[in-house]
Write a protein that holds these residues in place. Structure first.
Motif, PDB file in Angstrom:
ATOM      1  N   VAL A  32      -1.865  -8.268  13.935  1.00 56.84           N
ATOM      2  CA  VAL A  32      -2.850  -8.406  12.863  1.00 56.84           C
ATOM      3  C   VAL A  32      -3.691  -7.138  12.752  1.00 56.84           C
ATOM      4  O   VAL A  32      -3.968  -6.660  11.648  1.00 56.84           O
ATOM      5  N   GLY A  33      -4.084  -6.578  13.878  1.00 55.14           N
ATOM      6  CA  GLY A  33      -4.853  -5.333  13.852  1.00 55.14           C
ATOM      7  C   GLY A  33      -4.081  -4.212  13.174  1.00 55.14           C
ATOM      8  O   GLY A  33      -4.636  -3.450  12.370  1.00 55.14           O
ATOM      9  N   SER A  34      -2.801  -4.133  13.467  1.00 52.20           N
ATOM     10  CA  SER A  34      -1.958  -3.114  12.840  1.00 52.20           C
ATOM     11  C   SER A  34      -1.827  -3.348  11.337  1.00 52.20           C
ATOM     12  O   SER A  34      -1.828  -2.391  10.550  1.00 52.20           O
ATOM     13  N   VAL A  51      -3.132  -1.898   5.742  1.00 54.67           N
ATOM     14  CA  VAL A  51      -3.712  -2.212   4.430  1.00 54.67           C
ATOM     15  C   VAL A  51      -4.773  -1.180   4.062  1.00 54.67           C
ATOM     16  O   VAL A  51      -4.804  -0.679   2.925  1.00 54.67           O
ATOM     17  N   TRP A  52      -5.638  -0.832   5.003  1.00 56.66           N
ATOM     18  CA  TRP A  52      -6.673   0.166   4.716  1.00 56.66           C
ATOM     19  C   TRP A  52      -6.068   1.542   4.446  1.00 56.66           C
ATOM     20  O   TRP A  52      -6.569   2.290   3.603  1.00 56.66           O
ATOM     21  N   CYS A  53      -4.978   1.884   5.109  1.00 54.29           N
ATOM     22  CA  CYS A  53      -4.302   3.165   4.839  1.00 54.29           C
ATOM     23  C   CYS A  53      -3.712   3.177   3.430  1.00 54.29           C
ATOM     24  O   CYS A  53      -3.824   4.184   2.716  1.00 54.29           O
ATOM     25  N   MET A  78      -6.407   5.311  -3.443  1.00 50.14           N
ATOM     26  CA  MET A  78      -7.640   5.897  -3.988  1.00 50.14           C
ATOM     27  C   MET A  78      -7.546   7.416  -4.076  1.00 50.14           C
ATOM     28  O   MET A  78      -8.012   8.010  -5.051  1.00 50.14           O
ATOM     29  N   ILE A  79      -6.942   8.052  -3.087  1.00 52.30           N
ATOM     30  CA  ILE A  79      -6.772   9.507  -3.122  1.00 52.30           C
ATOM     31  C   ILE A  79      -5.894   9.909  -4.294  1.00 52.30           C
ATOM     32  O   ILE A  79      -6.197  10.864  -5.013  1.00 52.30           O
TER      33      ILE A  79
END
Length: 126
Positions: A102-104, A109-111, A117-118
């Protein structure tokens, strides 16, 4: 200060209860979904309002998380909560659960969001 520590311990215990209840098959799917969001948000290092913003940064932790816990607990059957409370006490003695999968996924998802966004910002400025 003692009341604050008691409140924080109770909140932590309730998060463990929700973490365990999420895995129970007697919990309805909509409660599982909401519970998963509450637990993920509570354990996530990234907040809706960053903590470095004075006062507002901590309000989401003090208001949103307890409200989410309260609503999630109301959606879960009482017998499931009772069983999970016993298991949560045992789990708290052993330490916080670790779930690298789950942490991965959260990091992934944030990456993806950051990359998107970039790309959008670079298109905007060109």
């Amino acid at each position: 200060m003692k009341k604050l520590k008691v409140w924080a311990r109770k909140l932590k215990r309730q998060l463990f209860v929700l973490y365990l209840a999420y895995k129970d098959e007697r919990v309805p799917w909509f409660a599982k979904l909401f519970t998963a969001c509450v637990v993920a948000y509570a354990f996530s290092p990234i907040d809706l309002i960053p903590d470095f913003i004075p006062i507002l940064g901590y309000l989401d932790d003090v208001i949103l998380v307890p409200l989410g816990i309260m609503f999630a607990l109301k959606m879960i059957p009482k017998e499931v909560i009772a069983e999970c409370e016993i298991k949560a006490e045992e789990m708290m003695k052993k330490g916080k659960p670790e779930n690298w999968v789950v942490g991965s996924l959260i990091i992934l998802v944030w990456c993806i969001i950051s990359f998107w966004m970039i790309v959008k910002l670079s298109q905007f400025f060109t």
